[in-house]
Design a protein around this motif. Structure first.
Motif, mmCIF file in Angstrom:
data_model
loop_
_atom_site.group_PDB
_atom_site.id
_atom_site.type_symbol
_atom_site.label_atom_id
_atom_site.label_comp_id
_atom_site.label_asym_id
_atom_site.label_seq_id
_atom_site.Cartn_x
_atom_site.Cartn_y
_atom_site.Cartn_z
ATOM 1 N N GLU A 94 4.473 -10.460 6.641
ATOM 2 C CA GLU A 94 4.289 -9.061 7.004
ATOM 3 C C GLU A 94 3.637 -8.283 5.857
ATOM 4 O OE1 GLU A 94 7.448 -6.757 9.301
ATOM 5 O OE2 GLU A 94 7.588 -5.865 7.315
ATOM 6 N N ALA A 125 -0.027 -9.160 5.741
ATOM 7 C CA ALA A 125 -0.772 -8.554 6.857
ATOM 8 C C ALA A 125 -0.981 -7.066 6.588
ATOM 9 C CB ALA A 125 -0.017 -8.755 8.170
ATOM 10 N N ARG A 126 0.067 -6.407 6.117
ATOM 11 C CA ARG A 126 -0.036 -4.958 5.887
ATOM 12 C C ARG A 126 -0.985 -4.623 4.739
ATOM 13 N NH1 ARG A 126 2.822 -1.511 8.646
ATOM 14 N NH2 ARG A 126 2.792 0.078 7.032
ATOM 15 N N LEU A 137 -3.766 -5.756 4.392
ATOM 16 C CA LEU A 137 -5.140 -5.803 4.900
ATOM 17 C C LEU A 137 -5.466 -4.653 5.862
ATOM 18 C CD1 LEU A 137 -5.455 -9.642 5.547
ATOM 19 C CD2 LEU A 137 -6.196 -8.345 3.545
ATOM 20 N N LEU A 138 -4.544 -3.688 5.986
ATOM 21 C CA LEU A 138 -4.725 -2.607 6.957
ATOM 22 C C LEU A 138 -6.044 -1.854 6.786
ATOM 23 C CD1 LEU A 138 -3.801 -0.619 9.173
ATOM 24 C CD2 LEU A 138 -2.228 0.389 7.532
ATOM 25 N N PHE A 139 -6.439 -1.616 5.563
ATOM 26 C CA PHE A 139 -7.635 -0.789 5.324
ATOM 27 C C PHE A 139 -8.822 -1.604 4.817
ATOM 28 C CE2 PHE A 139 -3.936 2.026 4.760
ATOM 29 C CZ PHE A 139 -4.194 2.893 5.818
ATOM 30 N N ARG A 168 6.459 0.112 4.065
ATOM 31 C CA ARG A 168 7.652 -0.523 4.616
ATOM 32 C C ARG A 168 7.453 -2.025 4.767
ATOM 33 N NH1 ARG A 168 4.921 2.117 8.493
ATOM 34 N NH2 ARG A 168 4.886 1.258 10.607
ATOM 35 N N VAL A 169 8.526 -2.728 4.531
ATOM 36 C CA VAL A 169 8.497 -4.183 4.522
ATOM 37 C C VAL A 169 9.873 -4.691 4.948
ATOM 38 C CG1 VAL A 169 9.061 -4.235 2.050
ATOM 39 C CG2 VAL A 169 8.013 -6.230 3.105
ATOM 40 N N GLU A 170 9.864 -5.784 5.687
ATOM 41 C CA GLU A 170 11.136 -6.329 6.147
ATOM 42 C C GLU A 170 11.770 -7.162 5.039
ATOM 43 O OE1 GLU A 170 11.490 -8.172 10.283
ATOM 44 O OE2 GLU A 170 11.995 -9.837 8.957
ATOM 45 N N THR A 226 14.198 -2.977 7.563
ATOM 46 C CA THR A 226 12.985 -2.384 6.995
ATOM 47 C C THR A 226 13.341 -1.600 5.738
ATOM 48 O OG1 THR A 226 11.807 -2.291 9.085
ATOM 49 C CG2 THR A 226 11.142 -0.713 7.411
ATOM 50 N N ILE A 273 0.858 -1.187 0.000
ATOM 51 C CA ILE A 273 0.000 0.000 0.000
ATOM 52 C C ILE A 273 0.899 1.245 0.000
ATOM 53 C CG2 ILE A 273 -1.658 1.332 1.372
ATOM 54 C CD1 ILE A 273 -2.677 -1.348 2.504
ATOM 55 N N LEU A 274 0.624 2.184 -0.880
ATOM 56 C CA LEU A 274 1.439 3.397 -0.967
ATOM 57 C C LEU A 274 0.554 4.625 -0.809
ATOM 58 C CD1 LEU A 274 3.642 2.770 -4.159
ATOM 59 C CD2 LEU A 274 4.004 1.890 -1.891
ATOM 60 N N GLY A 295 6.304 6.082 4.312
ATOM 61 C CA GLY A 295 6.666 4.830 4.974
ATOM 62 C C GLY A 295 5.534 3.828 5.055
ATOM 63 N N SER A 296 4.447 4.079 4.369
ATOM 64 C CA SER A 296 3.300 3.163 4.360
ATOM 65 C C SER A 296 3.703 1.796 3.798
ATOM 66 C CB SER A 296 2.203 3.782 3.481
ATOM 67 O OG SER A 296 1.148 2.901 3.307
ATOM 68 N N PHE A 325 11.620 0.484 2.160
ATOM 69 C CA PHE A 325 10.428 1.112 1.597
ATOM 70 C C PHE A 325 10.255 0.561 0.181
ATOM 71 C CE2 PHE A 325 10.386 5.394 4.135
ATOM 72 C CZ PHE A 325 10.306 4.679 5.316
#
Lengths: 458, 273
Positions: free
Chosen positions: B250, B253-254, B256-258, B224-226, B231, B212-213, B221-222, B233
């Motif tokens: 990760e 999971a990210r 699905l934030l919204f 960001r991923v390991e 971390t 997601i950007l 930093g939306s 971008f």
């Protein structure tokens, strides 16, 4: 100045400070001593003739007042709202000895708002632009934040053909993506950008210098001077476990979603934000205060400021700290986050912190916070906003390896002229070291404009 | 404003749009993306560049929420409010031997310029694409022109072989086929499976991440991923990364934030999800 009541304002994004009425402004202007050697003007980074414009207000010559301000300041509506006047003009006001200082910020805002209400963008300023044929040269300004806009305006007024390149879809930089609507309505920024356009400044949005054109290509296209005002658009994180969990945001992301993208009007506007009920904002600057207050307005029930030093060391303006407190933000001082824990879906569940105490002063002169062993505790939060600072955005810098960078990748400049190591290239604002407020950035833009004019006239 | 040259349906819920965006087209390469904003109330959404032709760029999108739904309603001759790019690093396409390009879903379209670039750099290119069913297999003709070998898989066997892209890739690797690089673009789960498959064989694998950007320029930093314990971008450090080092859990999971917000927005607009 009158403000919206805290209980009302935390439910909306409308401006908190309501400005002065004409009567209030006249009364305030009458308190001015009109010092022979005014310290206020000497302490203004853009050198506004402060007693001059206050005198004009006193005599009800509001049009004259705004004209005096605009001789030096292209963004009066912005500065009247967000300048830290207490450290500048108001901080040195002669009235401080016996009384409170003149509310110079409110008067500046009054003059700017009066013009917005009573006149459209004023073409007569454009007429004042020099028609000197020698100055038809092209200048490129990279970034449309306060530094860039100021530099662009000053150069346009002396006759240069100025193009401002902006990576985002709207002009204003931190004024539109960072500072919230309730402190600085975006309509004000739009009007002040409109004023600069009326001076002949061209603004090209969706244009990333470093990608769509390199610095070298700008020179090849005929630009003879360049000002870099690319700001501090790379958020810092704490590098603690759990920082990539859902609902951990950089202050930049929270604020950009809320301010630039208007996520507070979702779903009328398409950009979402996902804020929980209990929010921890980590940091002690104005951005942290803005993040805390935005979180409240987005529906958070409990908001904490988590800061590793004590309140005295917080870099935020007193006024903003006061506003946040009035709105119910709880300040957890001398507290350092250690770890963020999540639930099975990857969302924040809590944040582990440790208490600190102040030790000996460090290099910045502030007392260094030291961990108190065994003081770990769990803060019950479901959202964490990291507001611990930014470093310069690397997109342009990486594409411009010839530019000399110093500590923290800030552009190295001569502080008198804002010149960089590259001939004809100047820089200021948060992309350089030290210009960490809107007005300091504007001061840098102003110095650079003078230096660019000198460079291109000789 | 950025003029829409065409906006055509390629498959159920998948559309191809050509946009006049000269500044982007002039500098764009395979692997890069643009941020677009449809109108004044629009969000900034990332879309991978699927084609570059003179002043035009092509994007291919799948209806996934309000913004992509609004995009389907845009007609030829109308315009998008904002297009900015090209963003992210371009795909490095040296001659390294045999490159296996794996694409799934709408990622198939994004695979096209990458496969083309690898081929013109002198590589032998194997393409493996997968979709749920025959109707959703897109860019088949285009990809067959830029590949030496091509495999199609569908979940129901209605086109190519029944199964997933990973099945074909595993078979190729197990048969002893020499593959020097695997490039994967598509759903995160597909990229994860691909990475897990090639890891024991130590075949270098790249994945083009779909985080997601917001701004797309490193500012928020939306995304960001390991990656390899650090971390990164996705917007400015990627979007391509060494797939063996990406924390796909990760990433997923990210993504699905919204989800709840998006569901709500679709519901009140009567857009079926």
């Amino acid at each position: 100045m009158r403000k919206q009541l805290p209980k009302d304002r935390i439910k909306n994004f409308n401006e908190v400070a309501l400005g002065m009425s004409e009567e209030e402004a006249l009364k305030e202007a009458c308190r001015c001593l009109f010092c022979k050697k005014p310290k206020c003007s000497a302490n203004c980074p853009v050198e506004i003739d402060i007693p001059g414009f206050i005198n004009a207000i006193k005599n009800k010559k509001f049009s004259e007042a705004i004209k005096i301000i605009k001789e030096k300041n292209n963004l009066p509506g912005v500065c009247g709202r967000v300048c830290p006047q207490e450290n500048q003009c108001e901080g040195v006001c002669a009235l401080n000895v016996k009384d409170k200082p003149i509310n110079i910020g409110a008067l500046e805002r009054f003059a700017a708002d009066w013009e917005n209400k009573n006149k459209k963008a004023r073409p007569e300023y454009a007429e004042a632009v020099s028609k000197d044929g020698l100055k038809k040269k092209k200048v490129a300004v990279i970034g449309s934040g306060p530094a860039g806009l100021t530099c662009a305006g000053d150069l346009a007024r002396v006759g240069y053909s100025v193009t401002v390149f902006e990576a985002l879809h709207a002009a204003g930089g931190v004024l539109v993506y960072g500072i919230p609507e309730f402190r600085l309505p975006k309509e004000i920024v739009k009007k002040e950008v409109g004023y600069l356009k009326s001076l002949g400044v061209e603004v090209r949005t969706n244009f990333i210098v470093g990608i769509n054109a390199t610095l070298k290509e700008l020179f090849a296209e005929g630009y003879e001077g360049v000002f870099i005002g690319t700001g501090a658009g790379l958020p810092s994180f704490m590098n603690i476990p759990g920082e990539n969990l859902n609902r951990v945001y950089s202050s930049n992301e929270l604020l950009t979603r809320a301010n630039l993208m208007k996520a507070y009007l979702f779903p009328e506007y398409d950009t979402p934000i996902n804020i929980g009920k209990k929010v921890a904002v980590v940091g002690g600057g104005n951005t942290a205060m803005d993040s805390a207050r935005v979180s409240l307005r987005l529906g958070a029930e409990k908001v904490y400021i988590v800061y590793r030093r004590s309140e005295k060391e917080m870099p935020a303006r007193n006024e903003e700290v006061g506003n946040a407190k009035e709105e119910g933000v709880e300040f957890l001082m001398l507290t350092l986050p250690k770890k963020i824990s999540g639930d099975d879906k990857g969302f924040v569940k809590s944040m582990e912190c440790v208490k600190m105490e102040l030790g000996e002063p460090d290099l910045s002169g502030r007392r260094r916070p030291v961990v108190i062993d065994g003081s770990e505790f769990i803060l019950d939060v479901d959202t964490v906003i990291v507001a611990i600072g930014q470093s310069p955005n690397p997109v342009f810098l990486k594409a411009t390896p010839e530019l000399e960078l110093g500590k923290w990748d800030k552009i190295v400049i001569n502080p008198e002229t804002q010149s960089t190591n590259i001939k004809g290239v100047y820089a200021g604002g948060d992309a350089t070291y030290g210009d960490d407020t809107v007005i300091a950035a504007m001061g840098a833009g102003k110095r650079a404009a003078k230096a660019i004019d000198k460079y291109l006239s000789t | 404003m950025f003029k829409i040259i065409s906006n055509k349906k390629l498959a159920p819920q998948i559309f191809k749009m050509e946009i006049e965006a000269e500044l982007v087209a002039r500098k764009a390469s395979a692997g890069q993306f643009v941020m677009i904003r449809i109108d004044d109330k629009g969000e900034r959404i990332p879309l991978t560049i699927a084609g570059i032709d003179g002043k035009k760029i092509t994007i291919v999108y799948q209806v996934a929420g309000v913004s992509t739904y609004k995009l389907t309603k845009k007609k030829e001759g109308e315009a998008l409010q904002d297009v900015v790019g090209p963003l992210g690093h371009k795909t490095e396409t040296k001659d390294i031997g045999t490159v296996c390009c794996v694409g799934g879903g709408v990622g198939i379209a994004e695979l096209y310029p990458v496969a083309k670039a690898y081929r013109s750099a002198g590589n032998k290119v194997i393409v493996i694409i997968g979709a749920r069913n025959k109707e959703l297999v897109i860019f088949k003709d285009e990809l067959s022109k830029v590949s030496d070998e091509m495999f199609v898989t569908t979940d129901d066997g209605s086109d190519g072989e029944k199964g997933f892209v990973s099945g074909v890739l595993k078979r190729l690797v197990d048969s002893g086929k020499k593959i020097d690089l695997v490039y994967a673009v598509g759903p995160a789960i597909m990229m994860k499976v691909t990475a897990n498959l090639t890891r024991p064989y130590a075949i270098k694998t790249l994945a083009s991440l779909n985080s997601i950007l917001v701004d797309g320029t490193g500012m928020c930093g939306s995304c960001r991923v390991e990656v390899g314990g650090e971390t990164k971008f996705a917007c400015v450090d990627g979007p391509e990364f060494d797939a063996h080092k990406v924390n796909f859990e990760e990433l997923m999971a990210r993504q699905l934030l919204f989800k709840e917000q998006e569901k709500h927005a679709c519901k009140i607009r009567g857009i079926l999800q």
